[in-house]
Design a protein around this motif. Sequence first.
Motif, short mmCIF file in Angstrom:
data_model
loop_
_atom_site.label_atom_id
_atom_site.label_comp_id
_atom_site.label_asym_id
_atom_site.label_seq_id
_atom_site.Cartn_x
_atom_site.Cartn_y
_atom_site.Cartn_z
N PHE B 230 11.88 -28.08 -37.26
CA PHE B 230 12.87 -27.12 -36.77
C PHE B 230 14.11 -26.95 -37.63
O PHE B 230 15.04 -26.26 -37.23
N VAL B 231 14.13 -27.54 -38.82
CA VAL B 231 15.25 -27.32 -39.73
C VAL B 231 15.33 -25.83 -40.08
O VAL B 231 14.32 -25.20 -40.38
N GLU B 232 16.50 -25.28 -39.99
CA GLU B 232 16.75 -23.86 -40.28
C GLU B 232 16.01 -22.89 -39.35
O GLU B 232 15.86 -21.71 -39.65
N ARG B 233 15.57 -23.39 -38.22
CA ARG B 233 14.97 -22.51 -37.22
C ARG B 233 15.72 -22.57 -35.90
O ARG B 233 15.60 -21.68 -35.06
N VAL B 234 16.46 -23.66 -35.69
CA VAL B 234 17.37 -23.74 -34.55
C VAL B 234 18.72 -24.21 -35.12
O VAL B 234 18.76 -24.75 -36.22
N PRO B 235 19.82 -24.00 -34.40
CA PRO B 235 21.11 -24.45 -34.92
C PRO B 235 21.08 -25.93 -35.26
O PRO B 235 20.36 -26.71 -34.63
N PHE B 236 21.86 -26.32 -36.27
CA PHE B 236 21.72 -27.68 -36.79
C PHE B 236 22.02 -28.74 -35.74
O PHE B 236 21.36 -29.79 -35.71
N SER B 237 22.99 -28.49 -34.88
CA SER B 237 23.32 -29.50 -33.86
C SER B 237 22.11 -29.76 -32.96
O SER B 237 21.81 -30.91 -32.62
N LEU B 238 21.41 -28.70 -32.61
CA LEU B 238 20.22 -28.85 -31.76
C LEU B 238 19.09 -29.50 -32.55
O LEU B 238 18.37 -30.35 -32.04
N CYS B 239 18.98 -29.10 -33.81
CA CYS B 239 17.95 -29.67 -34.67
C CYS B 239 18.08 -31.20 -34.73
O CYS B 239 17.09 -31.93 -34.61
N LEU B 240 19.31 -31.68 -34.87
CA LEU B 240 19.53 -33.13 -34.92
C LEU B 240 19.11 -33.80 -33.61
O LEU B 240 18.53 -34.88 -33.62
N ARG B 241 19.39 -33.15 -32.50
CA ARG B 241 18.99 -33.71 -31.20
C ARG B 241 17.47 -33.82 -31.12
O ARG B 241 16.93 -34.79 -30.59
N VAL B 242 16.78 -32.79 -31.64
CA VAL B 242 15.33 -32.83 -31.63
C VAL B 242 14.82 -33.93 -32.57
O VAL B 242 13.88 -34.66 -32.25
N TRP B 243 15.47 -34.05 -33.72
CA TRP B 243 15.08 -35.13 -34.64
C TRP B 243 15.27 -36.50 -33.97
O TRP B 243 14.43 -37.38 -34.10
N ASP B 244 16.38 -36.70 -33.27
CA ASP B 244 16.61 -37.97 -32.56
C ASP B 244 15.39 -38.33 -31.72
O ASP B 244 14.88 -39.45 -31.76
N ILE B 245 14.93 -37.33 -30.98
CA ILE B 245 13.84 -37.56 -30.04
C ILE B 245 12.50 -37.69 -30.78
O ILE B 245 11.65 -38.50 -30.43
N TYR B 246 12.36 -36.89 -31.83
CA TYR B 246 11.15 -36.96 -32.66
C TYR B 246 10.99 -38.36 -33.25
O TYR B 246 9.90 -38.94 -33.23
N LEU B 247 12.09 -38.90 -33.75
CA LEU B 247 12.00 -40.22 -34.37
C LEU B 247 11.64 -41.28 -33.33
O LEU B 247 10.99 -42.26 -33.64
N LEU B 248 12.03 -41.06 -32.07
CA LEU B 248 11.68 -42.00 -31.01
C LEU B 248 10.25 -41.80 -30.54
O LEU B 248 9.47 -42.75 -30.45
N ASP B 249 9.87 -40.56 -30.24
CA ASP B 249 8.61 -40.31 -29.55
C ASP B 249 7.51 -39.68 -30.40
O ASP B 249 6.37 -39.54 -29.93
#
Lengths: 209, 447
Positions: B230-249
């Motif tokens: 989702f890099v450059e497809r959603v705003p960066f702040s949201l992208c980081l939140r998704v990455w947080d969860i991606y790295l966990l799950d």
Amino acid sequence: MTTAPGGTNNFKVVLLGEGCVGKTSLLLRYIEDKFNDKHLTTLQATFLNKRLNIKGKRINLSIWDTAGQEKFHALGPIYYRNSNGAILVYDITDEDSFGKVKNWVKELKKMLGSDIVLIIAGNKVDLEHERTVPLEEAESYANMVGAKHYYTSAKLNQGVEELFLDLTREMLEKYEQNSQTEVNRTSQVLVVDDETPVQSSCCSGTKSN
Amino acid sequence: MDMLLGIYGFIHDERLPQRTAPQKVNIEVEREKKWVKMLAHWDTPETKQKLHRRIYKGIPNSLRINTWCKLLQVNRIKFENPGKYQDMLKLGKLWSTDVRQIDSDVNRQFREHQFYRERYSEKQCALFNVLCAYSIYNSEVGYCQGMSGLAGVLLMYMDEEDAFWALAILLSDKRYAMHGLFIEGFPKLTRFLEHHDKILTKFMPKLKHHFDKFGLDAILYSLKWFFVCFVERVPFSLCLRVWDIYLLDGERVITAMAYTILKLHKKAIMKLNDMDLIVNYIQVKLHKDFGYDDDIVIYHLEKSMEELRRAKLDYPGPPPPNELPQRMLGVFVEPDKKSKIGQRAENFSETEKQTRANVILRREKAALELQELRVSQSDTVSEHSGLTGGVRCDDSVSGLGSRRSLADTSVTSTADLSVFSSGRSHAPDNSLDTHSNVSDDGTGSDG
């Protein structure tokens, strides 16, 4: 399907070619008249629109830019399907990028026959002194496969406008020929009257996001 | 115009919305304290118990680097491989045949971010080094476009060597298994897209139908979702939140987020009657302004994960062997003569042919389904579209039985013609030509 008065013709154009030959630069030069070597990588196909008038006809081009790395060429059909025109770009200082153009021509001919207008663009003529693709070879090849050949420099803004203008003229000609000879067949281009947009029937009264 | 540095380091040319109220700042400070404590006691049952909930609330930005490294177990792999990164980098600079592409992509990655703004800045060089070293470390992948986005994000938070190992884990650890995305023919992309289409067919048949109507293959709007999370497809702040969860799950998160994006924006997308408009909305508009608060999106993401789990559609299954590294990682393989002189392939490989056949087949299948749907629909009396609130899904009845409004049916009629009249055997794909309208809002020209 005939062109309604005041209607706009929609054409889809796809830019194909190796990585780093300057596909995105050509597009940016044409659409925004700027040259920017900091632009983004084209990982996913993106497109830009351009409106123009030819012979009193309103044209809308949607020009699709594609990823250049060789690995992505396997996804080609997704990018060029439904295209009315293709611009095959090579770098005049890189012979292999010209070889790649030949591959694209072969593939497009095989998949789309003569339904698509082909243009070959030798980009980066600002680097003429480093040219490795011989002039005659490129032009005679283009001739042989029925494609027009252009020399361009996105950096110096050479040949870009002409290329897109000629391409559009050819697409328009082809479209008009087709609609004359095959009146009953749905053409590649649907012409819609601006005054009565089709989508209004389902959009009215709903709120947008 | 004001040039402003956002909290994540991107340079904005407009005033940023001031969204952090004072009480929110206090909450942030309190959260940070809790996180510091938790990070100090990482391998404990208490942390395990709290981790899920806290990560879904978002990792405090100042602690992201530590947390990401812990989630990815960067230190472990680093200590198991002392000196490896330096070796790979040295070999990469001598031998990598991907340096040209890497250099060209570094020049184009995150140039609006303070770290990457200047050519040959420290972080630009680090990005080049990480990708160059990795192209030797994993000789099956080498370098593939998209990886610069992953490494680029990691390097915003980590130093060079940590970012290298984090990238290595994202590609080869089974939880993420991104290796299969970047190898020849992109087998994992094909598999995940098919799964994505299955989810759409089940939960949002109308939207799937809408996409098919305009010949819009999921690749055209979702490639970056899968390739770079989702890099450059959603705003960066949201992208980081998704990455947080991606790295966990792991992998499930991508699938669920893809579903969530479409679910939240279905209503708006259904109003766009042109392939270009839809693509522009999903690729460009949602990156600029997602239209929902990050917390709300994450709330829906979590709900989507549950929903998919219940339907047994949360996971397309573990990677088959061909999506995992076959060769030993970190063992130098001298590039063959062809790639050394930069010779390009004349023909597609078998794997690539398979990928091509797959994408063509997918469109043909969609066209056929659409045709069947139309035929069955002409007998169906339609009523209302049954939508409220924008985030609910279709009645999960199959597309054939779902109700459609009369307006909807009348609009599709222009496309009907093109489906039924297609007779070009050499270009089966063209049967879905549907540039059916023109709008005047300069689509995409601001990209």
